[in-house]
Write an enzyme that holds these catalytic residues in place. Structure first.
Site, PDB file in Angstrom:
ATOM      1  CG  ASP A  89     -14.311 -68.951  -5.622  1.00  0.00           C
ATOM      2  OD1 ASP A  89     -14.774 -70.057  -4.657  1.00  0.00           O
ATOM      3  OD2 ASP A  89     -14.157 -68.806  -6.716  1.00  0.00           O
ATOM      4  CG  ASP A  92     -12.142 -68.640  -9.547  1.00  0.00           C
ATOM      5  OD1 ASP A  92     -11.866 -69.802  -9.024  1.00  0.00           O
ATOM      6  OD2 ASP A  92     -13.151 -68.153  -9.714  1.00  0.00           O
ATOM      7  CG  ASP A 119     -14.095 -71.285 -12.144  1.00  0.00           C
ATOM      8  OD1 ASP A 119     -12.962 -71.062 -11.299  1.00  0.00           O
ATOM      9  OD2 ASP A 119     -14.972 -71.973 -11.999  1.00  0.00           O
TER      10      ASP A 119
HETATM   11  O1  RIB Z   1     -16.825 -76.926  -7.944  1.00  0.00           O
HETATM   12  C1  RIB Z   1     -15.925 -75.911  -8.693  1.00  0.00           C
HETATM   13  C2  RIB Z   1     -15.864 -74.535  -8.320  1.00  0.00           C
HETATM   14  O2  RIB Z   1     -15.948 -74.148  -6.833  1.00  0.00           O
HETATM   15  C3  RIB Z   1     -14.755 -73.722  -9.185  1.00  0.00           C
HETATM   16  O3  RIB Z   1     -15.479 -72.602  -9.664  1.00  0.00           O
HETATM   17  C4  RIB Z   1     -13.862 -73.373  -8.096  1.00  0.00           C
HETATM   18  O4  RIB Z   1     -12.951 -72.426  -8.297  1.00  0.00           O
HETATM   19  C5  RIB Z   1     -14.723 -73.280  -6.973  1.00  0.00           C
HETATM   20  O5  RIB Z   1     -15.245 -72.056  -6.925  1.00  0.00           O
HETATM   21 CA    CA Z   2     -14.187 -70.589  -8.811  1.00  0.00          CA
END
Ligand code: RIB
Ligand code: CA
Length: 316
Positions: A15, A20, A242
């Site tokens: 996301d 990411d 990520d």
């Molecule tokens: O808690 C961190 C995660 O939540 C990461 O993947 C961030 O991008 C959100 O998706």
């Molecule tokens: Ca993420």
């Protein structure tokens, strides 16, 4: 085809999202990874934004890696986004634009299923957003469970970041997470205990800035926003959670793991979305549940950031 070395083929599901995008850049720039596609899910921001941010990233690095949009809401609970972390766009700080590239005319779940069913089981999935797409793909085509080489999940941990008990990705769709964690796919979990070690401290940001390329400028723009958010909370920078998942696929030495039992809480008033990790395997007089996940433990900070910075530099 990158230089003759073991190439890990992967699909990135997430996301985008500041961390990411760092993960996608590592996957696209590391010589040991072949990024077959990016599938997007709503989470940090609505699906339209996370998909657009993935396409912008592909435009910036000039990569024709397919992007397929997935689920716009969790399986059961309503969508809850995180503009307080990533901004309304999901990638605040970056100079955003209308991307040239377009998403595939195919749902993310179908992209995941078709890619895996056409493979001979040598493709891994990094899942770094709410697990809605992965869970739905498993329900739509259960056969893919035996075709996923490894599922590396960013999520969970011994503490939470959206509630005291739960981490955002798992909490966003705990029903989906339960489906995924109860599958017999080989799983690695990068929980907050691990990923909070991967902080973009000022010395790291200076190394990225010193690359002096279009891609490093893109990274400095959005990471400055993301880091400042963490600085306001008294931290020395933001964790690129990520990217830890992708780094592990590229080099298993990047962090240690422990083979543990992990179950997902989907009912608790205060514990919904918690990854219940059995660290101690206490003698409770009852049979113990078998370990089902390799849980990330200690990060090799130097190795991780060397990989991340080399990947950014390689993307021009
Ligand atoms: O808690 C961190 C995660 O939540 C990461 O993947 C961030 O991008 C959100 O998706
Ligand atoms: Ca993420």
């Amino acid at each position: 085809m990158k230089e003759n070395r073991i190439i890990e083929k992967m699909i990135y599901d997430g996301d985008p999202g500041h961390d990411d995008v760092m993960a996608i850049l590592l996957a696209a720039g590391n010589p040991g990874i072949e990024l077959l596609g990016v599938t997007t899910v709503a989470g940090n921001a609505p699906l339209e934004m996370t998909t657009r941010n993935a396409l912008i990233t592909m435009d910036i690095i000039g990569a024709d890696i397919p992007v397929a949009a997935g689920c716009s809401t969790p399986l059961v609970k309503p969508l809850y986004t995180a503009p307080f972390v990533h901004g309304e766009s999901g990638l605040d700080g970056a100079k955003l634009f209308e991307p040239k590239r377009k998403p595939l005319d195919k749902h993310a779940c179908d992209f995941i299923i078709d890619t895996l069913m056409e493979s001979d089981g040598d493709i891994s999935i990094v899942a770094a957003g709410p697990l809605t797409n992965v869970a739905l793909a498993l329900r739509r085509e259960p056969e893919i469970a035996s075709r996923i080489k490894q599922l590396v999940i960013m999520g969970g941990g011994r503490f939470g970041n959206i509630t005291p008990a739960a981490e955002f990705n798992i909490w966003s769709d705990a029903e989906a997470a339960r489906i995924v964690f109860e599958s017999d796919i080989p799983k690695v979990m990068c929980g907050l205990d691990l990923t909070y070690q991967a902080v973009a401290v000022p010395e790291i940001m200076e190394r990225i800035r010193a690359i002096g390329s279009r891609v490093s400028e893109f990274v400095c723009d959005f990471m400055t926003f993301y880091n400042n958010n963490s600085r306001r909370a008294g931290k020395n920078g933001a964790p690129v959670n990520d990217a830890c998942c992708v780094a592990y696929l590229a080099d298993k030495n990047v962090f240690t793991t422990r083979h543990l039992r992990v179950d997902i809480e989907t009912k608790g008033e205060f514990s919904y979305g918690m990854t219940c990790i059995d660290f101690f395997r206490m003698n409770s007089g009852k049979p113990l549940l078998e370990p089902n996940v390799y849980v990330g433990d200690k990060l090799n900070f130097e190795l991780f950031w060397n990989m991340m910075i080399s990947a950014i530099a390689s993307l021009g």
